[in-house]
Design a protein around this motif. Structure first.
Motif: not given
Length: 582
Positions: A503-522
């Motif tokens: 996610a970081v390699a593909a979308f940088q800061v947005q990828g890290f924030m969105i990925g972390t948020t999705l993991i917490i939600v799941l």
């Protein structure tokens, strides 16, 4: 090329007769007389051979006809032992005829074809009897003592009710019961017990004479402690429940026994403390176990977990595994449900949370201060195993995000392989090393470590394929993963790390924030038997969260965790007024 042989025995015999006749005709009169006499003497055995062959042809089934017994075997489609017994003898009752029972056992459980199945026929007090057992499970000393006692019986010593006399007076054993169903008796034998059949009786005597092959309760290799007990669970269920009973001498501790698998009949024990546990939760677990309809669970606890929990493709574990009796006893006192599975040294504890899986028995073996310190170090390692590599990669891509004091972070040199590819290759390399360590003999383990550290890691950096920082941070993340008490949680955190890297390699800061948020939600939506997986963080419970962050002294924890919905929530009785005044 080959000499012709007679097609049948009759042709061969006719050739012999013609040869004998020609020799007799060619001789003198005396020789002819003697030839006739010898021919007369040999005709009778030749006639008997023909009669035997004719009788054999009459007895044999016509050519192309199948044996009806073999045809019945081929047509059997029984899904359970009960159906198989009914298929072969018409009902599931114990037959009073020993020969009939023996024939049924030969077809159902392989008596006569399996060398370890023993059916010892004897006679006691004028009555024919038989003992059925598995030679590898039966304890010889107990059976010898029982049979020795029965050999002294005479018909005058036995009353009309032979079964009652044998069971109550002449069998010197503690665990003895009656059985009426043949399938139930066979199940008992396959679990290690011995069954005593008596001619003319429609009931059997079932004796617990089992002695399973087992090992000593050594310390678990995964949950080692510096101080504490050194015993651990083994593959024998009876030994495991005894280790827990030794620590909890409470009459409220219940052990419910079930069997799972139509063929394996694996023993599954559900343990709980009756006046503490949530009975709704116990009923839900037992109902799930009873509803499992499968041919067997040879892999024991893991297959049972998939059958009763069914989390699908979610990598995070919904149950906790433990091989330490003291850890399991602590969870029982908190109101958890524990599942023992025969042939497995691991015990299932449920429900569980993410923070439960991050705790280790060593923290409670030290003082509260040192236990808190060890817990924090462990949490830091778990956090590093998940987020260290994605954060470092994000800082490399966007160095402006770094504070001035951390300007040194970042690769000082570039490599020929892209940064993401380096991480993925190193991840696969660590996984290969971990799997190789499992299958490598102990004397060769140190040699494999030297090969991995020197030949692979150092040379890969010197040749310019990898960056030094990639290998360094990957090693730190791997140490954090290995420091995770739950092996299953460590593997799940590795998957999260890989997802965040992509996610970081593909979308940088947005990828890290969105990925972390999705993991917490799941993880928030993830539930372990209707209990929140991130409790006490979500839903937030300040007191329980404080007990997780700080290892509390024993006398400070006066209540049990609330998410277990226990019936008795107090660990200690309330303080009386006179005690407060004093």
């Amino acid at each position: 090329m080959f000499s012709e042989e007679p097609d049948t025995e009759e042709d061969a015999e006719s050739d012999d007769e013609s040869g004998t006749g020609s020799q007799a005709g060619a001789g003198t009169t005396a020789e002819a007389g003697s030839g006739k006499q010898s021919q007369a003497q040999t005709q009778q055995p030749q006639k008997s051979k023909k009669d035997k062959k004719k009788a054999k042809q009459e007895d044999a089934p016509p050519q192309g006809k199948i044996d009806p017994l073999q045809l019945k075997r081929d047509n059997e489609r029984s899904d359970s032992l009960e159906e198989s017994v009914i298929y072969w003898q018409g009902n599931d009752k114990v037959s009073p005829n020993l020969e009939h029972t023996k024939n049924t056992l030969a077809e159902v459980m392989g008596l006569g074809s399996s060398f370890d199945i023993v059916f010892r026929e004897m006679s006691f007090a004028g009555r024919n009897a038989a003992l059925l057992c598995i030679s590898g499970f039966a304890k010889d000393t107990i059976i010898d003592e029982i049979l020795k006692r029965l050999t002294y019986l005479t018909p005058e010593n036995v009353s009309t009710d032979v079964l009652a006399s044998f069971m109550t007076e002449y069998i010197p054993h503690v665990q003895v019961e009656k059985g009426e169903l043949l399938s139930e008796s066979i199940n008992k034998v396959l679990s290690g017990m011995s069954v005593f059949f008596i001619e003319g009786e429609t009931q059997v005597i079932i004796m617990d004479t089992r002695s399973y092959p087992s090992r000593n309760p050594d310390e678990p290799s995964i949950e080692r402690v510096v101080r504490g007990s050194r015993d651990g669970f083994t593959e024998t269920l009876l030994s495991n429940v005894a280790l827990v009973r030794r620590r909890i001498r409470d009459p409220g501790l219940k052990y419910e026994m079930h069997q799972v698998g139509r063929r394996t009949r694996t023993d599954v024990c559900v343990a709980y403390i009756d006046d503490i546990v949530d009975k709704t939760q116990v009923k839900a677990v037992t109902d799930k176990i009873k509803s499992v309809d499968i041919d067997g669970i040879p892999l024991a606890d893991k297959q049972l977990e998939e059958a009763i929990v069914g989390r699908g493709w979610n990598p995070y574990p919904l149950v906790r595994y433990s091989e330490r009796p003291d850890t399991v006893a602590s969870h029982l006192l908190e109101g958890r449900v524990v599942i023992f599975v025969d042939t497995s040294p691991s015990v299932i504890v449920l429900p569980t949370t993410f923070f439960d899986l991050c705790q280790h028995a060593e923290e409670n073996r030290q003082t509260p201060f040192m236990g808190t310190y060890l817990r924090w170090v462990r949490f830091i390692g778990i956090f590093a195993s998940m987020f260290l590599l994605p954060l470092w990669m994000l800082m490399v891509i966007h160095p402006e995000l770094l504070p001035k004091m951390l300007d040194f972070i970042g690769p000082q040199k570039t490599a020929e392989i892209p940064l993401l590819a380096q991480f993925l290759i190193v991840e696969l390399g660590v996984d290969l090393l971990r799997m190789a360590a499992v299958h490598t003999p102990t004397p060769l383990g140190s040699a494999m470590g030297l090969i991995a550290a020197i030949l692979v890691g150092d040379i890969a950096v010197q040749t310019g394929l990898f960056v030094n920082e990639v290998v360094l941070y990957m090693a730190v993340a791997s140490i954090g993963m290995f420091a995770t008490p739950s092996y299953e949680l460590g593997l799940a955190n590795r998957i999260v790390r890989l997802v965040l890297l992509v996610a970081v390699a593909a979308f940088q800061v947005q990828g890290f924030m969105i990925g972390t948020t999705l993991i917490i939600v799941l993880l928030t939506l993830h539930r372990s038997y209707n209990s929140s997986y991130l409790w006490p963080f979500i839903p937030f419970n300040a007191k329980a969260m404080g007990e997780i962050i700080l290892r509390q002294p024993v006398l400070s924890s006066k209540t049990r965790p609330s998410f277990n919905k226990t019936r008795d929530n107090t660990r200690m009785p309330p303080v009386q007024e006179n005690e407060k005044q004093s």
